[in-house]
Design an enzyme around this catalytic site. Structure first.
Site, PDB file in Angstrom:
ATOM      1  N   VAL A   3       0.843  -1.187   0.000  1.00 53.59           N
ATOM      2  CA  VAL A   3       0.000   0.000   0.000  1.00 53.59           C
ATOM      3  C   VAL A   3       0.881   1.240   0.000  1.00 53.59           C
ATOM      4  O   VAL A   3       1.870   1.308   0.735  1.00 53.59           O
ATOM      5  CB  VAL A   3      -0.908   0.031   1.253  1.00 53.59           C
ATOM      6  CG1 VAL A   3      -1.784   1.261   1.259  1.00 53.59           C
ATOM      7  CG2 VAL A   3      -1.730  -1.223   1.353  1.00 53.59           C
ATOM      8  N   CYS A   4       0.527   2.217  -0.827  1.00 53.21           N
ATOM      9  CA  CYS A   4       1.178   3.529  -0.776  1.00 53.21           C
ATOM     10  C   CYS A   4       0.074   4.578  -0.957  1.00 53.21           C
ATOM     11  O   CYS A   4      -1.103   4.255  -0.809  1.00 53.21           O
ATOM     12  CB  CYS A   4       2.279   3.640  -1.835  1.00 53.21           C
ATOM     13  SG  CYS A   4       1.693   3.552  -3.524  1.00 53.21           S
ATOM     14  N   GLN A   5       0.424   5.790  -1.277  1.00 52.46           N
ATOM     15  CA  GLN A   5      -0.580   6.845  -1.369  1.00 52.46           C
ATOM     16  C   GLN A   5      -1.500   6.658  -2.578  1.00 52.46           C
ATOM     17  O   GLN A   5      -2.711   6.710  -2.448  1.00 52.46           O
ATOM     18  CB  GLN A   5       0.103   8.218  -1.421  1.00 52.46           C
ATOM     19  CG  GLN A   5      -0.848   9.385  -1.246  1.00 52.46           C
ATOM     20  CD  GLN A   5      -1.487   9.414   0.134  1.00 52.46           C
ATOM     21  OE1 GLN A   5      -0.909   9.034   1.126  1.00 52.46           O
ATOM     22  NE2 GLN A   5      -2.724   9.879   0.181  1.00 52.46           N
ATOM     23  N   ILE A  33      -3.917   4.202  -0.776  1.00 47.58           N
ATOM     24  CA  ILE A  33      -4.730   4.559   0.390  1.00 47.58           C
ATOM     25  C   ILE A  33      -5.862   5.513  -0.007  1.00 47.58           C
ATOM     26  O   ILE A  33      -6.926   5.509   0.620  1.00 47.58           O
ATOM     27  CB  ILE A  33      -3.849   5.154   1.528  1.00 47.58           C
ATOM     28  CG1 ILE A  33      -4.624   5.245   2.848  1.00 47.58           C
ATOM     29  CG2 ILE A  33      -3.308   6.504   1.144  1.00 47.58           C
ATOM     30  CD1 ILE A  33      -4.694   3.953   3.587  1.00 47.58           C
TER      31      ILE A  33
END
Length: 135
Positions: free
Chosen positions: A94-96, A123
């Site tokens: 998961v990242c931005q 996210i």
């Protein structure tokens, strides 16, 4: 053969082919193992996926997926062996927005992890889908 000599028929065939390619384009261009927020939830709940948040510690502290581990993208190469004890367990990155996760997928695959997935849209997509975030 008279069917193909009519320009209107050729134009209709061309339109059908182009629209078919346009419909299939997202599937063709999808690289890696991206999953939606709903699929990620099922993977976490049913398969005990390890959730790895690749954002910086500041971004992580503002909100992250439940049970996520913070491993900033910059340190992933050094900490790849510590992500999970069981390399056959699914790993959800998961990242931005999903960009760093796609790059990190290759790092973990090369480190020997069998199932590495990325959260499509990161996210931001998770929050847009109304999924819980822990602070």
């Amino acid at each position: 053969m008279s069917f193909f000599s009519n320009y209107l028929n050729i134009a209709l065939i061309a339109i059908a082919v182009v629209s078919g390619v346009m419909l299939a384009w997202p599937t063709i261009m999808r690289r890696g193992h991206g999953v939606s927020a709903a699929d990620a939830t099922q993977m976490i709940n049913r398969r005990n996926a390890v959730v790895v948040d690749l954002r910086s510690t500041d971004e992580f502290s503002k909100g992250h997926l439940p049970q996520a581990r913070s491993v900033p993208f910059e340190t992933l190469s050094e900490k790849a062996a510590q992500v999970s004890k069981n390399k056959s367990a699914p790993v959800l990155l998961v990242c931005q927005t999903g960009q760093r996760a796609r790059k990190a997928e290759q790092v973990l695959t090369e480190a020997g992890y069998a199932e590495v997935y990325t959260l499509q849209g990161g996210i931001e997509a998770w929050q847009t889908a109304g999924m819980p975030v822990v602070k």
